[in-house]
Design an enzyme around this catalytic site. Structure first.
Site, PDB file in Angstrom:
ATOM      1  N   ASP A  11      41.505  46.499  41.578  1.00 17.37           N
ATOM      2  CA  ASP A  11      40.989  47.132  42.647  1.00 17.37           C
ATOM      3  C   ASP A  11      41.165  46.423  44.058  1.00 17.37           C
ATOM      4  OD1 ASP A  11      39.612  44.739  42.368  1.00 17.37           O
ATOM      5  OD2 ASP A  11      37.878  45.471  41.987  1.00 17.37           O
ATOM      6  N   ARG A  19      31.850  45.167  45.948  1.00 19.65           N
ATOM      7  CA  ARG A  19      32.727  46.741  45.849  1.00 19.65           C
ATOM      8  C   ARG A  19      32.067  47.479  46.468  1.00 19.65           C
ATOM      9  NH1 ARG A  19      35.599  47.249  40.282  1.00 19.65           N
ATOM     10  NH2 ARG A  19      35.954  49.042  41.527  1.00 19.65           N
ATOM     11  N   TYR A  25      34.078  37.558  38.310  1.00 18.90           N
ATOM     12  CA  TYR A  25      35.214  37.086  37.556  1.00 18.90           C
ATOM     13  C   TYR A  25      34.492  35.732  36.964  1.00 18.90           C
ATOM     14  CZ  TYR A  25      38.942  40.276  39.100  1.00 18.90           C
ATOM     15  OH  TYR A  25      39.519  41.123  39.231  1.00 18.90           O
ATOM     16  N   PRO A  43      44.178  38.303  37.071  1.00 23.64           N
ATOM     17  CA  PRO A  43      43.587  39.429  38.140  1.00 23.64           C
ATOM     18  C   PRO A  43      43.047  38.837  39.435  1.00 23.64           C
ATOM     19  CG  PRO A  43      42.272  39.428  36.263  1.00 23.64           C
ATOM     20  CD  PRO A  43      43.415  38.439  36.002  1.00 23.64           C
TER      21      PRO A  43
END
Lengths: 673, 673
Positions: free
Chosen positions: B53, B281, B289, B365
């Site tokens: 993202d 977001r 995470y 990531p």
């Protein structure tokens, strides 16, 4: 003789007649507010090339509130500079001045040009998205009759307007564009050089045939059906004003020329051949407005349109631009019009049927005002009808449509009258040439016109939604609103000198307290039908100021507050009125959850705290410093409170302690439970 | 036994295997360049929630060159600030630092977050628009075999790659998401904690059944089929590297919390419970995470994924965030992964089959790099294949894909290795705690990482399209390009010190000379497959400088110039190489038609002069002053010439008199007629 089938009957909250930019703006409000609506248009095609194309700063701010300014901004041609061309002593045109096309600092947007078909496309997409596909334009549908049940116009549950609609055949609904036999599509069929007979013809046709008819009972009807408005005539209302002798041609071409400023907006006065305006457009095209000195009106005051051809119009342009050469291979569209300024006598009937756009004001197109003012009519009207239809606002707010917008229309007509005379006149040879137009006067009018043309100096008068001194129209007063003296008002207005009551809430950048993202504050004033209370909370880290804010919030929280009483029991507390906060402490020294009362960032048990309601006037990392307090003229220590209407106009300004007056504002216009 | 029908056979210029962001980027180039292309993906669904993202500045610049950065920018969450949280002396976490999330001044964009499904949507819309609906993703299609006809790899007319494709049934093509029985969709099926057996299973299934098969002969194949790339395995290539012991969970939730910085990007090291990263977001969601200290790999080096549940992951998060409380009702997606860094040994086979994205580099990531570097692989590769396929460029430019992108992949792996160690490590208690991670060192790595993560420090090495000193890979040299010494190069680079050869052309605002509109210059460097020669024309009103520019233009105009020879006879002169000009005289004292040679604004007999090629470094009315000469490090009087590749990287810098070298550049990489 066969008996016609009984027409179907149905109820609808709002019926919009006409799906041009004004009608689509009204439909957009209904989509954003969730009001049951139908919109019909007698033409069966959407896109015309040509037509209106200039977009003011204010129109872009409005598009942004709806959510599509970015699409317009991206596709449009941006006009940056106006070049004035006048004859020198030798009679040859030369550039005499340059001015910025939009006055610097007025808005976060500048004037741009994009043709009406694309604007309509963006509206349609937006309406589809927000109405979840429930509102769509019904094309080829003609109103045949309109009746108002006057006995029930004040009944909030009634559907007192009855309209008979008929669906046309394809053939009937397609306008004949090629009236002059030219190969290029033209706009003469919509020009004011044509009589109103094509309209009459359509109606005759529709009467002569057995089409599909239906009866619609509506709470509200909005007529956005253009200069020859069927709705206006059905109501028996008039346009007042007159036409002048000036006749102009319009062409959209891709020019092949050595004229240096063809990509600038130009106002060109030739010595003897008339005037010309250059409007650079998207896709290499340029629009030329060309004075036709060789075509004069006949005894009846109208020009003979059969004489007007692209060759005649372009020949006039070539003469005006001489000694520069201009030619073209591609012409997208052309038309001609006779300058006239007319304004409607009345804008509504019983606050049930409303007229907007060209239906109540017509004028020359050169200033790029028509589409803008028409859309802005419905931006003013749409939320009022929506909130009354939903039972949120009192019916009395509807009177403000005519009191607010008729003045704008009158100002527009006056502006256009003066501007057209100056633009169509022969330039003065010297100061002794009294019949000629002084180029200094023209430039001055252009500069003032530029401010007018931004759409940003509109200043609505007093009413139950605009608290300022003066006498509201009689029907505006319902006794519950507080009146205010000149003196009282001056004190209150001084709390936010950059936010004049009656004008649109200007935009400066502030940061979200929780995530530090910069926003133009206007971006938080979306067109969702909510009123907003903007709390300038001052220096929240100062204990005595914090105390003031705490008291304000506890009043807001009380069960009798307008905020609680305006909000339906089953709805979130911000669904009718949203409270937004701007404070002046340092962002990094302040914390949303620690320093601000919960009322300012309401908690939801499913999704937690609301992080999008508190903003700080502080510098950003990447986008500079908005300096909002300075620009809004608000004291950084003490702040103030401002009411913003759903259309972004300032309705009220007061101290943090003026809660009773604030309560009075909402008691005056809202249905409180 | 029935005989299977003969599979159909067809030719295609480019076959793309895999329709994630890397494959779609490749397809976008083909759409913009008009190259016959197919793109297949074995999955039958497009949208996944969750997944990658983070979007770098450079990715947004690239999206802008394709035409959809505005859509991404509007929908995304903008991350502005990073907050570092570390244990104090008492072991309780507290905010120790704030840094801007994107380094100020690096780009006109900043890092943002938007989930991969939306990015893919924008790509699909863009590909549809530019390919006029001729390129669309064929889903549920699996490659079964790949063969390269090595005898013909150097034949420009050949289709030497043969791929057998099979269409799956719906059942085969739908991945089973719910591997753990959770109610929330998870990403474990794509996580590196799963074995590659689901892939094998698909292939077994496809072999066992008689599906619809076809044979495709391609000039070029691009394998963008992920970490377990079928294409890579078909070529017999390897990923080199290893996994670590660190296991992390990922959750997308709407948090209910009193943690003050939940809308900031946060890097949180707890004293004993592991680390956590917060990524705010869109739509109120937050990605966490979460280090899973309680899950360890087994003897085989892999963690037992059956033990990993949302409750286990979220419990770890709650411990790390203590004493703050966090909870959620809504979880959108979750997964877990084991940190590992691996890079492909080879990125192409015979410059006919190429690998890109996760197929040649895998890593953790958290730094938000994966999707960006993968897309950038194909932004580097796509135009090269397109221009070679179209016969515009020589095949030798294809070697630069591996030489340029393998270095980037290696840098990414190294960065991730260091960063992951610092992030997963226990914070040092004091300076004597050698096993712990110093928080100063972590912050320093974060700051450096931020620069790396922007994607803007990529610096490509020498080749026949990047003229700088050093030895290009052997296969890069074709003898025609000019080599350059360190000394020569230093002189030339000094002409445009802000435009390092091998790096992307930075963007500053300039004005269109003809209409005064401000543009970020990068906006004029669209992804249309054209090389650009940017002429910094200096002070054009100075006669001796004008003379230099005139000479340059007459060389450009000569029949033997690269510009004439690169352009097909029947095409406009700017269709292969576009010449853009930036000058430094005052805009209002300069006129396009009067002061600039026709070469710089070519005349078209149908549409007149080109008004979009000459720009001026001057102040704008509304958008400030870009100060382009200062920022590009170019002399305002004398200017210089810069070659920009179709992917916006600087290929060459020289004096206005260095026409012969400029000619040499294009002789080195282009097919001249």
């Amino acid at each position: 003789m066969t008996e016609a089938a009984q027409p179907t009957e149905s109820n609808v909250d709002v019926l919009i007649i006409g799906a041009g930019p004004a009608g689509l703006m009204a439909a957009a409000w209904m989509a954003h507010c969730g009001v049951k609506t139908r919109i019909v248009d007698k033409r069966n095609t959407k896109i015309f090339c040509g037509q209106a194309d200039g977009l003011q700063c204010r129109s872009l701010e409005i598009f942004d509130s709806l959510g599509f300014a970015d699409r317009v901004w991206k596709e449009a041609n941006h006009m940056i500079e106006i070049c004035m061309w006048n004859p020198g002593q030798d009679g040859v045109i030369r550039r005499s001045d340059r001015i910025p096309d939009t006055i610097v600092g007025l808005s976060r947007f500048q004037q741009i040009v994009l043709h009406q078909g694309r604007i309509e496309r963006f509206f349609l997409d937006n309406i589809k998205k927000y109405s979840k596909d429930s509102i769509h334009v019904e094309r080829g549908v003609l109103p045949e009759s309109l009746e108002i049940d006057e006995a029930n116009v004040d009944d909030e549950d009634a559907y007192p307007v009855t309209v008979k609609l008929r669906t046309l055949t394809d053939e009937e609904a397609t306008p004949a564009q090629q009236v002059t036999g030219s190969k290029v599509s033209d706009g003469l069929f919509r020009s004011n050089l044509t009589m109103e007979d094509d309209e009459e013809e359509l109606i005759q046709k529709s009467k002569a045939r057995a089409g599909e008819s239906e009866i619609v009972h509506a709470k509200y009807v909005i007529g956005c059906d253009g200069a020859r408005s069927w709705t206006r005539r059905a109501l028996g209302f008039e346009l007042q004003g007159e036409a002048t002798d000036f006749i102009w041609g319009v062409m959209d071409i891709i020019p092949i020329t050595d004229f240096p400023d063809i990509r600038m907006r130009c106002a060109i006065h030739s010595a003897d051949n008339g005037s010309l305006m250059v409007i650079p457009r998207e896709n290499k095209m340029v629009r030329l407005y060309i004075q036709l000195k060789e075509v004069a009106p006949d005894a009846s005051g109208r020009a003979d349109r059969s004489k007007i051809t692209p060759d005649l119009i372009f020949g006039a342009a070539q003469k005006i631009l001489s000694p520069y050469k201009i030619d073209y291979e591609y012409c997208d569209w052309w038309t001609a019009y006779q300058i006239g300024q007319r304004v409607g006598t009345r804008f509504d009937a019983h606050n049930r049927v409303f007229l907007a756009g060209d239906a109540v004001h017509t004028h020359s197109p050169k200033a790029g005002q028509g589409m803008n003012v028409s859309m802005q009519d419905c931006y003013n009207l749409g939320w009022k009808i929506a909130l009354v239809a939903k039972g949120i606002c009192k019916r009395s707010i509807l009177s403000s449509y005519q009191s607010e917008r008729r003045q704008v229309a009158q100002d527009l007509i006056d502006f256009d009258h003066k501007f057209a005379r100056l633009f169509s006149g022969r330039p003065a040879k010297d100061v002794m040439d009294a019949e000629g137009v002084s180029m200094e006067e023209f430039k001055d009018a252009f500069l003032k016109g530029n401010l007018f043309a931004s759409g940003l100096i509109v200043d609505y008068g007093p009413s139950n939604i605009v608290v300022k001194p003066g006498n509201p129209a009689a029907e505006q007063s319902n006794g519950s609103e507080k009146s205010i003296t000149e003196e009282e008002f001056a004190d209150k207005q001084a709390l936010a000198s950059g936010l004049p009551v009656g004008m649109r809430f200007n935009s400066f950048k502030v940061l979200n307290q929780a995530c530090a993202r910069p926003w133009h504050f206007q971006e938080r004033l979306k067109a969702d039908g909510r009123f907003r209370v903007v709390l300038f909370a001052g220096d929240i880290l100062n204990p005595s100021q914090k105390d003031r804010v705490d008291k304000f919030c506890s009043l807001l929280d009380s069960p009798t507050s307008f905020l609680r009483r305006a909000t339906p029991k089953d709805k979130p507390i911000d669904s009718v009125i949203e409270v937004l906060t701007i404070h002046s402490s340092r962002r990094t020294e302040t914390e949303l959850l620690r320093d601000f009362p919960a009322t300012l960032h309401p908690f939801d048990e499913h999704t937690g705290w609301d992080y999008n309601k508190v903003f700080v006037d502080d510098a950003s990392y990447h986008e500079g410093y908005g300096d909002a307090h300075k620009n809004y003229g608000v004291d950084r220590e003490r702040g103030c409170v401002v009411v913003v209407r759903p259309d972004q106009y300032v309705g009220w300004v007061g101290e943090i302690e003026d809660f009773e007056h604030l309560q009075g504002y909402f008691e005056g216009c809202m249905v409180l439970r």
